[in-house]
Scaffold this motif. Structure first.
Motif, PDB file in Angstrom:
ATOM      1  N   THR A   1       5.554  11.503 -10.486  1.00  0.00           N
ATOM      2  CA  THR A   1       5.588  12.922 -10.107  1.00  0.00           C
ATOM      3  C   THR A   1       6.236  12.984  -8.729  1.00  0.00           C
ATOM      4  N   PRO A   2       6.766  14.129  -8.352  1.00  0.00           N
ATOM      5  CA  PRO A   2       7.495  14.209  -7.081  1.00  0.00           C
ATOM      6  C   PRO A   2       6.662  13.672  -5.908  1.00  0.00           C
ATOM      7  N   ASP A   3       7.324  12.937  -5.061  1.00  0.00           N
ATOM      8  CA  ASP A   3       6.695  12.407  -3.846  1.00  0.00           C
ATOM      9  C   ASP A   3       5.576  11.406  -4.106  1.00  0.00           C
ATOM     10  N   THR A   4       5.583  10.771  -5.257  1.00  0.00           N
ATOM     11  CA  THR A   4       4.600   9.706  -5.484  1.00  0.00           C
ATOM     12  C   THR A   4       5.336   8.442  -5.902  1.00  0.00           C
ATOM     13  N   GLU A   5       6.107   7.898  -5.008  1.00  0.00           N
ATOM     14  CA  GLU A   5       6.877   6.690  -5.323  1.00  0.00           C
ATOM     15  C   GLU A   5       5.922   5.507  -5.458  1.00  0.00           C
ATOM     16  N   VAL A   6       5.862   4.951  -6.643  1.00  0.00           N
ATOM     17  CA  VAL A   6       4.938   3.823  -6.861  1.00  0.00           C
ATOM     18  C   VAL A   6       5.671   2.511  -7.127  1.00  0.00           C
ATOM     19  N   GLY A   7       6.991   2.558  -7.165  1.00  0.00           N
ATOM     20  CA  GLY A   7       7.733   1.321  -7.360  1.00  0.00           C
ATOM     21  C   GLY A   7       9.147   1.472  -6.846  1.00  0.00           C
ATOM     22  N   ALA A   8       9.692   0.383  -6.312  1.00  0.00           N
ATOM     23  CA  ALA A   8      11.076   0.397  -5.822  1.00  0.00           C
ATOM     24  C   ALA A   8      11.705  -0.956  -6.137  1.00  0.00           C
ATOM     25  N   TRP A   9      12.938  -0.914  -6.627  1.00  0.00           N
ATOM     26  CA  TRP A   9      13.669  -2.128  -6.982  1.00  0.00           C
ATOM     27  C   TRP A   9      14.876  -2.228  -6.070  1.00  0.00           C
TER      28      TRP A   9
ATOM     29  N   PRO B   1       0.809  -1.222   0.000  1.00  0.00           N
ATOM     30  CA  PRO B   1       0.000   0.000   0.000  1.00  0.00           C
ATOM     31  C   PRO B   1       0.843   1.273   0.000  1.00  0.00           C
ATOM     32  N   ASP B   2       1.990   1.215   0.668  1.00  0.00           N
ATOM     33  CA  ASP B   2       2.812   2.409   0.826  1.00  0.00           C
ATOM     34  C   ASP B   2       4.247   2.032   0.449  1.00  0.00           C
ATOM     35  N   VAL B   3       4.620   2.332  -0.787  1.00  0.00           N
ATOM     36  CA  VAL B   3       5.932   1.906  -1.267  1.00  0.00           C
ATOM     37  C   VAL B   3       7.063   2.492  -0.432  1.00  0.00           C
ATOM     38  N   PRO B   4       7.083   3.802  -0.172  1.00  0.00           N
ATOM     39  CA  PRO B   4       8.221   4.326   0.607  1.00  0.00           C
ATOM     40  C   PRO B   4       8.349   3.676   1.983  1.00  0.00           C
ATOM     41  N   ALA B   5       7.236   3.399   2.625  1.00  0.00           N
ATOM     42  CA  ALA B   5       7.314   2.792   3.967  1.00  0.00           C
ATOM     43  C   ALA B   5       7.867   1.372   3.890  1.00  0.00           C
ATOM     44  N   SER B   6       7.349   0.594   2.941  1.00  0.00           N
ATOM     45  CA  SER B   6       7.828  -0.791   2.823  1.00  0.00           C
ATOM     46  C   SER B   6       9.282  -0.828   2.370  1.00  0.00           C
TER      47      SER B   6
ATOM     48  N   ALA C   1      11.614   1.485   2.837  1.00  0.00           N
ATOM     49  CA  ALA C   1      12.503   1.916   3.915  1.00  0.00           C
ATOM     50  C   ALA C   1      12.679   0.794   4.938  1.00  0.00           C
ATOM     51  N   PHE C   2      11.603   0.079   5.206  1.00  0.00           N
ATOM     52  CA  PHE C   2      11.696  -1.061   6.117  1.00  0.00           C
ATOM     53  C   PHE C   2      12.706  -2.088   5.604  1.00  0.00           C
ATOM     54  N   GLN C   3      12.601  -2.433   4.348  1.00  0.00           N
ATOM     55  CA  GLN C   3      13.507  -3.445   3.789  1.00  0.00           C
ATOM     56  C   GLN C   3      14.954  -2.947   3.765  1.00  0.00           C
ATOM     57  N   GLU C   4      15.136  -1.676   3.517  1.00  0.00           N
ATOM     58  CA  GLU C   4      16.491  -1.129   3.538  1.00  0.00           C
ATOM     59  C   GLU C   4      17.075  -1.177   4.951  1.00  0.00           C
ATOM     60  N   GLU C   5      16.263  -0.738   5.901  1.00  0.00           N
ATOM     61  CA  GLU C   5      16.764  -0.627   7.264  1.00  0.00           C
ATOM     62  C   GLU C   5      16.981  -1.975   7.926  1.00  0.00           C
ATOM     63  N   VAL C   6      15.996  -2.828   7.769  1.00  0.00           N
ATOM     64  CA  VAL C   6      15.967  -4.034   8.590  1.00  0.00           C
ATOM     65  C   VAL C   6      16.711  -5.206   7.945  1.00  0.00           C
ATOM     66  N   LEU C   7      16.537  -5.389   6.635  1.00  0.00           N
ATOM     67  CA  LEU C   7      17.229  -6.496   5.981  1.00  0.00           C
ATOM     68  C   LEU C   7      18.468  -6.056   5.196  1.00  0.00           C
ATOM     69  N   GLY C   8      18.631  -4.767   5.056  1.00  0.00           N
ATOM     70  CA  GLY C   8      19.834  -4.290   4.367  1.00  0.00           C
ATOM     71  C   GLY C   8      19.716  -4.245   2.858  1.00  0.00           C
TER      72      GLY C   8
ATOM     73  N   ALA D   1      20.363  -7.045 -10.382  1.00  0.00           N
ATOM     74  CA  ALA D   1      19.524  -5.883 -10.671  1.00  0.00           C
ATOM     75  C   ALA D   1      18.463  -5.709  -9.582  1.00  0.00           C
ATOM     76  N   HIS D   2      17.901  -6.819  -9.143  1.00  0.00           N
ATOM     77  CA  HIS D   2      16.972  -6.770  -8.013  1.00  0.00           C
ATOM     78  C   HIS D   2      16.690  -8.183  -7.519  1.00  0.00           C
ATOM     79  N   ASP D   3      16.440  -8.275  -6.240  1.00  0.00           N
ATOM     80  CA  ASP D   3      15.952  -9.509  -5.628  1.00  0.00           C
ATOM     81  C   ASP D   3      14.501  -9.312  -5.192  1.00  0.00           C
ATOM     82  N   LEU D   4      14.129  -8.061  -5.027  1.00  0.00           N
ATOM     83  CA  LEU D   4      12.806  -7.708  -4.504  1.00  0.00           C
ATOM     84  C   LEU D   4      12.339  -6.434  -5.178  1.00  0.00           C
ATOM     85  N   ALA D   5      11.116  -6.464  -5.687  1.00  0.00           N
ATOM     86  CA  ALA D   5      10.500  -5.232  -6.177  1.00  0.00           C
ATOM     87  C   ALA D   5       9.235  -4.998  -5.384  1.00  0.00           C
ATOM     88  N   LEU D   6       9.018  -3.746  -5.081  1.00  0.00           N
ATOM     89  CA  LEU D   6       7.810  -3.346  -4.351  1.00  0.00           C
ATOM     90  C   LEU D   6       7.056  -2.378  -5.244  1.00  0.00           C
TER      91      LEU D   6
END
Lengths: 320, 320, 320, 320
Positions: free
Chosen positions: C189-197, C165-170, C172-179, C204-209
């Motif tokens: 558009t600015p501040d509307t993050e809809v995808g993260a790799w 539901p919230d890409v930046p929150a999820s 950031a969690f994966q960055e912080e907690v699992l590295g 290239a990626h192990d996880l996409a949100l």
């Protein structure tokens, strides 16, 4: 069976060359050489003669400065001088009036005629071959030119797709007069043939005829060069992307011919394909495949959506 | 030029099938189906009839139980019944006595003869095509059989290489009588032709003739099937390695034909190739390439060392 | 710069396995083994444990009979037991309550938790490796299993894409907690993050949100296995076509990751990808790429139109 | 197991660059740019700094005019400034005396030392990235430079192979001090380790150490760049052939690493590889593979014969 078997005709050997018109000769020539990867073999004020590195003929493409884009003519090379005479006789027997042309670049005298469907074509035999300049010979003598890839590195002229008002009529003409073998037909509903794929020897096709959607004739759908592998078509897509060449559709797989395709527009507005693979037809008694709603319909093999432009756009463009 | 130009002949369409002898029919059949990736279409006690998934003929390979390995015969398919009659007339005009055979699996009556060089060959036209069983039709109707790859997934019969005591004599016979076009010749020193590569239509070759090193005739150097890409030849090497099939040489690139090759031995002892690519010859007036010390000699394209066995081994093996 | 540089964390080594739910276990298991090319390593009434031929773990996919499709859980394998302890401490420090699970197939004790975004995940270290049965060892000992391709021959588990539901929150969690390292962000558009790799090591990626379009959480967008080359993705498309597996989109090239993709649905309804290539990121101070309208927007690399279903469908499907 | 598990170290991120000596700087620079396909980023009278189109660092290769060929130095980039400090401490703790160098092209201060085995190495963190000039930005922002292939189009620096008098000693040093992970060992008979393949993250190898056959040290066996696919290695072979670059061996498949290889000599005499593929090692507890007579011995995967020069030649060459 034996008594009525109609023998296939092998009088025409290859798609020797095409002539394309462009309203921006300089931009088209730059694109074909720098991006598409062809080589200039000669040029003057109005024309640029190009070849792919693995073309056996000297020049497979001539660009002509013109007010509009579109096809100049298509040149079919016969297997022999005798076959040339036979094809000319057949053309004339079909009621067409052509003329001999004897001043073309890169090949000998040619019989020029307007095919059913409105396209200028010529048949000829004598052709100039490419000879590498001293010091630039390829490492392997069974290859005309060094492999020194740049850009898409288009390998060899492959086929041409022409729009015709009446596909069955144009197709029958090509079968009868030049000896094309019908390989596949697109016939969504009975008696509505809207596409025909025809070949000279064993390729998937040398000529495709598809139905002209407008009230005109003589238009070009696309010209195609082959590359060595499907991977090379994928690389071509990246190269086009890097060079700002708009991709119309692809890379994807055709149902008809099973070729792997990629369509773009050259700066003069003509559609150009990069093609790889395609079925090879060695059987001499191939039964033409009919594509209709039952056999799989119109789509590309894997479901790629062909954009509306693919069905509608051709060169020259229609007057607005 | 026109008056003396000899027209190329297109009476023979394709290498239709070969028959191989094997002293271990069961092991050979298992290897060809499980490792090489062919399909069994029929079998009896002494014979197994196989096809590749993209062969247009019903069966392109028959294995025959025999005391020794080697070639049974090679079948060349003509473009028409009339072409068959013409070729038989030419064979007989050349002084050979053949016979009609009318009980072969998968094709109609064939004229069987012993070619110059000692190999059994036949020419025929009528052939049975592969029809997929109901429910197993391929997704695309321009393909004979579903693509359901296993093992090497050999795609289609490609060419055969035969050892002959006198290459120029055998080559001239094939040119004159069946209409083969000479593409390349290996002639290390003047007047010592030790190899000839010949084709029917536009492939790099359908038939290669190389010099028999021993005092015998009728032996087989190798039979080759094509795969779709060079990458598939690389995958084949891994599959052979996993299955304990000894690789003689390759994957690497031939100088002649520019094909990408891989040679192995099937359990019956016959040499089998996996082949991809190769030049396509569309020009009807190809000037045969002569390979001698000046033009690049004998080696493979990139310097791969061909082992001594490649020059010496053939089937049937020589008596010890 | 040195004083404030935040060191990258390398505590999690790999996407070890996933568990997928399917309402038709038998059909899903048949498809994954016969069409997708995985191998069954164990099964019982409710579960089938699968592996790809080149997976280093024993089993990378467990299918579970369930009323609905969707994700069971994702298992991340740490680089060491110590790293496992550190990650568990970090998860708990972030305020999540997980639990130790000690009875899983194929690996040791795991700490199971619900990640921000609603997906069940676990971290673990000890894992069972695949050991080839005697007589079936691969030819090369640096490979876990023989290369004996069938179907798509999926090579190795690659990555998973989850809707949140919230890409930046999820993220950031994966960055912080699992590295996880953030590689690319889709931010039309600015501040509307809809995808993260995000990736663990250099892939290239192990996880996409990507953003959940509905008012729910915990859903799966797709699971991806890698194949060896883009050509293998093209072959996969043919194999899916022959087997009646509907292709959603592809083969084509992603802009993000530059991977070559092909999406289909397995019989249980979960979206599955065949993936090849993708950038490799060796630089430790990668600056995450932001994709917005200026940098090239949302499309795939070559302009392939992603169908609406690709944005909307996920598993489990929404209640109607 | 848990209590004694030694954690893998991830302090070094990548092979950042190498410096090669050449007695013919102009010819070497021309070959690396025109044939191998690198780009010049800077040069002066004695040095030419080169990059591959997909290198993330600014320059991955510096050519230095020198009396003899051979290695200048190898640069290993750490994952952080802190990791750099840790590695320097470890080097010094191992009894080596290095020195800080602060005037290198393309990267920040580096700690230079002579590794066990006699090769100059440096560790560093700060590096300059490549920024495409305005108007030449790549179409996809996750790529450093436009894809505009010419020649072999080497994609990215991959690995280096160094000859060392005592493989176990040099290998243990690299494991202990820089944190290399041992992946494979060549040990024909017990206690005779003659080769070691080591990696930093998940690649098949970043560094190979093989036994110096002569009574010397510090020599280079080869430097390798990666290309995208095995097909690209095959194309490279043709390009080398056309350009008169002598192929030592390949294309073929290594047993160790499973990489697809092609070895040539650049005009300065250094051996250079074109490499594709290779296993990816995601498991953190990889058990190093020992290659001995039992596990498959020394040969390449498919039986390609490695020429004597491959075992004997290195740079600088031995005095005659």
């Amino acid at each position: 069976m034996t008594s009525v078997y109609r023998e296939p005709l092998y009088d025409v050997a290859q798609l020797g060359h095409t002539e394309l018109r462009t309203p921006d000769l300089e931009a088209s020539a730059r694109w074909f050489t720098e991006v598409y990867g062809l080589y200039t073999v000669a040029e003057d004020r109005d024309r640029v003669h190009l070849r792919a590195w693995n073309d056996d003929v000297l020049s497979s493409l001539t660009l002509v400065a013109s007010e509009q884009s579109g096809l100049g003519h298509v040149g079919w090379r016969t297997v022999s001088p005798q076959a040339l005479d036979r094809r000319v006789a057949a053309i004339e027997a079909a009621g067409l009036e052509g003329r001999w042309v004897d001043d073309s670049f890169g090949h000998g005298r040619a019989y020029r005629f307007t095919a059913v469907g409105g396209h200028e074509m010529e048949v000829y035999f004598e052709t100039e071959k490419y000879r590498a300049p001293a010091g630039e010979e390829p490492a392997l003598p069974n290859q005309p030119q060094r492999y020194d890839p740049h850009g898409v590195a288009a390998t060899r002229i492959d086929h041409i797709n022409l729009l015709v008002p009446d596909v069955p009529a144009s197709r029958a003409f090509q079968e009868e007069v030049l000896g094309f073998k019908l390989r596949e037909r697109l016939e969504p509903t009975p008696d509505t043939e809207v596409g025909a794929w025809l070949s000279l020897m064993t390729k998937a096709h040398d000529l495709a005829l598809t139905r002209e959607p407008a009230d005109t004739d003589g238009r070009l759908h696309h010209l195609a060069y082959a590359v060595e592998s499907r991977e090379d078509v994928l690389k071509a897509a990246d190269i086009f992307m890097e060079n700002g060449t708009a991709i119309e559709v692809g890379p994807a797989k055709h149902s008809r011919t099973q070729g792997f395709f990629l369509y773009v527009y050259e700066p003069g507005g003509n559609r150009v394909e990069v093609f790889a693979g395609g079925i090879h037809i060695h059987t001499p008694d191939w039964e033409p495949v009919v594509w209709n709603t039952e056999s799989g319909g119109r789509g590309s093999a894997w479901g790629t959506v062909m954009p509306a432009s693919f069905m509608q756009h051709a060169t020259p463009p229609l007057p607005v």
